[in-house]
Enzyme design. Sequence first.
Site, PDB file in Angstrom:
ATOM      1  N   SER A   1      -0.744  -5.965   1.343  1.00  0.00           N
ATOM      2  CA  SER A   1       0.765  -5.565   1.399  1.00  0.00           C
ATOM      3  C   SER A   1       0.663  -5.013   2.599  1.00  0.00           C
ATOM      4  O   SER A   1       0.746  -3.219   2.424  1.00  0.00           O
ATOM      5  CB  SER A   1       0.713  -4.982   0.158  1.00  0.00           C
ATOM      6  OG  SER A   1       0.519  -4.058  -0.600  1.00  0.00           O
TER       7      SER A   1
ATOM      8  N   HIS B   1      -1.139  -8.558  -4.835  1.00  0.00           N
ATOM      9  CA  HIS B   1      -2.267  -7.642  -5.612  1.00  0.00           C
ATOM     10  C   HIS B   1      -2.673  -9.514  -6.539  1.00  0.00           C
ATOM     11  O   HIS B   1      -3.790  -9.261  -7.459  1.00  0.00           O
ATOM     12  CB  HIS B   1      -2.902  -7.281  -5.912  1.00  0.00           C
ATOM     13  CG  HIS B   1      -2.640  -6.024  -4.559  1.00  0.00           C
ATOM     14  ND1 HIS B   1      -3.985  -4.514  -4.580  1.00  0.00           N
ATOM     15  CD2 HIS B   1      -2.568  -6.360  -3.729  1.00  0.00           C
ATOM     16  CE1 HIS B   1      -3.448  -4.380  -3.057  1.00  0.00           C
ATOM     17  NE2 HIS B   1      -2.464  -5.833  -2.499  1.00  0.00           N
TER      18      HIS B   1
ATOM     19  N   GLU C   1      -0.211  -1.705  -8.316  1.00  0.00           N
ATOM     20  CA  GLU C   1      -1.345  -1.031  -8.701  1.00  0.00           C
ATOM     21  C   GLU C   1      -1.628   0.414 -10.021  1.00  0.00           C
ATOM     22  O   GLU C   1      -0.138   0.976  -9.848  1.00  0.00           O
ATOM     23  CB  GLU C   1      -2.065  -0.693  -7.638  1.00  0.00           C
ATOM     24  CG  GLU C   1      -2.867  -1.043  -6.635  1.00  0.00           C
ATOM     25  CD  GLU C   1      -3.273  -0.591  -5.667  1.00  0.00           C
ATOM     26  OE1 GLU C   1      -3.739   0.424  -5.263  1.00  0.00           O
ATOM     27  OE2 GLU C   1      -3.096  -1.330  -4.470  1.00  0.00           O
TER      28      GLU C   1
ATOM     29  N   GLU D   1      -9.560  -6.163  -6.015  1.00  0.00           N
ATOM     30  CA  GLU D   1      -9.476  -4.579  -5.626  1.00  0.00           C
ATOM     31  C   GLU D   1     -10.446  -4.591  -7.263  1.00  0.00           C
ATOM     32  O   GLU D   1     -10.715  -3.285  -8.101  1.00  0.00           O
ATOM     33  CB  GLU D   1      -8.741  -3.760  -5.967  1.00  0.00           C
ATOM     34  CG  GLU D   1      -7.793  -3.933  -4.236  1.00  0.00           C
ATOM     35  CD  GLU D   1      -7.028  -3.028  -3.735  1.00  0.00           C
ATOM     36  OE1 GLU D   1      -6.756  -1.718  -5.186  1.00  0.00           O
ATOM     37  OE2 GLU D   1      -6.286  -2.545  -2.989  1.00  0.00           O
TER      38      GLU D   1
ATOM     39  N   ASP E   1       0.452   3.065  -7.376  1.00  0.00           N
ATOM     40  CA  ASP E   1       0.376   2.149  -6.361  1.00  0.00           C
ATOM     41  C   ASP E   1       2.049   1.120  -6.774  1.00  0.00           C
ATOM     42  O   ASP E   1       2.024   0.154  -6.958  1.00  0.00           O
ATOM     43  CB  ASP E   1      -0.025   1.859  -5.116  1.00  0.00           C
ATOM     44  CG  ASP E   1       0.357   1.566  -3.987  1.00  0.00           C
ATOM     45  OD1 ASP E   1       1.617   1.273  -3.867  1.00  0.00           O
ATOM     46  OD2 ASP E   1      -0.408   0.721  -3.460  1.00  0.00           O
TER      47      ASP E   1
ATOM     48  N   GLU F   1       2.371   6.434  -5.830  1.00  0.00           N
ATOM     49  CA  GLU F   1       3.085   5.906  -3.365  1.00  0.00           C
ATOM     50  C   GLU F   1       3.496   4.563  -3.303  1.00  0.00           C
ATOM     51  O   GLU F   1       3.659   3.831  -4.384  1.00  0.00           O
ATOM     52  CB  GLU F   1       0.944   5.136  -3.350  1.00  0.00           C
ATOM     53  CG  GLU F   1       0.986   4.490  -2.012  1.00  0.00           C
ATOM     54  CD  GLU F   1      -0.599   4.043  -1.892  1.00  0.00           C
ATOM     55  OE1 GLU F   1      -1.748   4.652  -2.554  1.00  0.00           O
ATOM     56  OE2 GLU F   1      -0.561   3.299  -1.150  1.00  0.00           O
TER      57      GLU F   1
ATOM     58  N   ASP G   1       2.143   5.241   1.769  1.00  0.00           N
ATOM     59  CA  ASP G   1       1.337   4.301   2.352  1.00  0.00           C
ATOM     60  C   ASP G   1       2.293   3.981   3.659  1.00  0.00           C
ATOM     61  O   ASP G   1       1.746   3.803   4.608  1.00  0.00           O
ATOM     62  CB  ASP G   1       0.846   3.157   1.287  1.00  0.00           C
ATOM     63  CG  ASP G   1      -0.041   2.570   2.222  1.00  0.00           C
ATOM     64  OD1 ASP G   1      -0.926   2.514   3.010  1.00  0.00           O
ATOM     65  OD2 ASP G   1      -0.274   1.799   0.941  1.00  0.00           O
TER      66      ASP G   1
ATOM     67  N   LYS H   1      -5.378   4.803   6.232  1.00  0.00           N
ATOM     68  CA  LYS H   1      -6.494   3.311   6.946  1.00  0.00           C
ATOM     69  C   LYS H   1      -6.736   3.746   7.710  1.00  0.00           C
ATOM     70  O   LYS H   1      -5.423   2.861   8.774  1.00  0.00           O
ATOM     71  CB  LYS H   1      -5.551   2.858   5.960  1.00  0.00           C
ATOM     72  CG  LYS H   1      -5.417   2.610   4.150  1.00  0.00           C
ATOM     73  CD  LYS H   1      -4.447   1.111   4.233  1.00  0.00           C
ATOM     74  CE  LYS H   1      -4.416   1.102   2.283  1.00  0.00           C
ATOM     75  NZ  LYS H   1      -2.960   0.849   1.969  1.00  0.00           N
TER      76      LYS H   1
ATOM     77  N   HIS I   1      -9.564   3.011   0.753  1.00  0.00           N
ATOM     78  CA  HIS I   1     -10.194   1.348   0.795  1.00  0.00           C
ATOM     79  C   HIS I   1      -8.396   0.278   0.970  1.00  0.00           C
ATOM     80  O   HIS I   1      -7.624   0.779   1.211  1.00  0.00           O
ATOM     81  CB  HIS I   1     -10.509   0.722   0.029  1.00  0.00           C
ATOM     82  CG  HIS I   1      -9.718   0.400  -1.096  1.00  0.00           C
ATOM     83  ND1 HIS I   1     -10.039   0.011  -2.683  1.00  0.00           N
ATOM     84  CD2 HIS I   1      -8.272   1.140  -1.264  1.00  0.00           C
ATOM     85  CE1 HIS I   1      -9.386  -0.489  -3.288  1.00  0.00           C
ATOM     86  NE2 HIS I   1      -8.280   0.467  -2.644  1.00  0.00           N
TER      87      HIS I   1
ATOM     88  N   LYS J   1      -9.265   6.397  -2.382  1.00  0.00           N
ATOM     89  CA  LYS J   1      -8.374   5.466  -3.289  1.00  0.00           C
ATOM     90  C   LYS J   1      -9.561   4.400  -3.354  1.00  0.00           C
ATOM     91  O   LYS J   1      -9.455   4.105  -2.025  1.00  0.00           O
ATOM     92  CB  LYS J   1      -7.369   5.143  -2.861  1.00  0.00           C
ATOM     93  CG  LYS J   1      -6.819   4.337  -3.626  1.00  0.00           C
ATOM     94  CD  LYS J   1      -5.410   4.452  -3.497  1.00  0.00           C
ATOM     95  CE  LYS J   1      -3.880   2.714  -3.583  1.00  0.00           C
ATOM     96  NZ  LYS J   1      -3.269   2.042  -2.844  1.00  0.00           N
TER      97      LYS J   1
END
Length: 417
Positions: A41, A147, A157, A200, A236, A281, A307, A332, A360, A383
């Site tokens: 994403s 995800h 998440e 994940e 998230d 997030e 993010d 990131k 990550h 994270k």
Amino acid sequence: MSFIEDLIARKVFNNRGEETIEVDVVTTSGFGRASAPAGKSRGKAEVMYYSQGGVDAAIKKIEDFIAPELAGLNADSQEEIDETLHELDGCSKNFKNIGGNVAFAISLANAEAAANSHGLFLFQFLGGNSATSLPYPLGNCISGGQHAYGKSPDIQEYLAFPHGAETFIEAVTANAQIHKKIGDFLKKKSGTFNGGKSDEGAWIANIDTVDAFDVMAKACEEVGNELDFECGFGLDVAASSLWNEKEGKYVYANEGVKRDSGDQLEFMKELIEKYHLAYVEDPFHEDDFKSFAELTRRAKNCLICGDDLFTTNTERLNNGIRINAGNAIIIKVNQIGTLSDAVKAIETAQRHGYVPVVSHRSGDTCDWHIAHLAVAYRCPVVKIGVMEGTRIAKLNELVRIEHFLGNRAKMADLKIR
Ligand code: PGA
Ligand code: ZN
């Protein structure tokens, strides 16, 4: 000083079985290796991972064009190496000519090689003697959105956040126990649950967006009581994946609800209050700086983190800082390309009271460099996930750093505003 002698590039694979690039940097007295992760994403403003021809063409470009230009440079001068990468790219805004993941792998491998040349761990080389604080780990326990599959929650998440832990290993223990407990709850709750996990390592289950909150809250509370410190949780939302530009609404397909920006703001605020969320997030889509600012103003004791909003890009972060949009930023490195660019974002964040959260990617390798970056640059949160090999590689590296530091190790100073 340590001078670059050669770059060796090869194709390797990430945890999704996707091809990615790995680079070795060989110096006159050391060696470093790094491989690039990949997001699913992704933010619109991220740099391009590869130029035309993907990983194979990238390897050739490194061998024929980049390695000869970097040979002879001082690996200790990270900024000079990273600037050279920008120059070799023709200074495009998004690394479209050499590829952001190519820049990433070279940049990180170079940092590692420099540290190794001096006989130091990366966190010591980059952070110096006073880099002794360990971050709090956000751990993904339930996957949804892009995800996951099927009738999973709309929110991407659900993240355990043991922010009362006194040591890193205690925090990792808490996350592992919370993850396990959630698996047990899901087995009881959902007839179709089969123990499936996402990239994940978080559970995939056919449960409601809202039911997932109750499962998280119960697991965190129970583990917090058992371990005797506070285990909170966060989210998230990855709201860009829910946003339908044409309709001007966030589409929660699982829940069967559509929310306009105002509804979304109220929904986020309610969730933060009801579940005492410590971390949220991307509660809004990546161009809605204003709603980020409004939620930051209204939410109490919660990190509001950008993010896709910031994409580790200092210019975008400055746009946020101007109106107090958010109070935390995901870091990131491959969203922006080089270590120096990411450090600029971290330092800008810290100067303005934003919490940098080193992260990550959902597609990742066993590369553990983010563990060192978090400690070196005093980032109070990481994270990383809880289960799955590529996550464990990073968590265990932090466990090693804590062990190595011995009684000098302490948890980061984290104020949840
Ligand atoms: P990614 O997403 O799939 O782009 O790595 C993770 C995230 O949104 O934080
Ligand atoms: Zn995200």
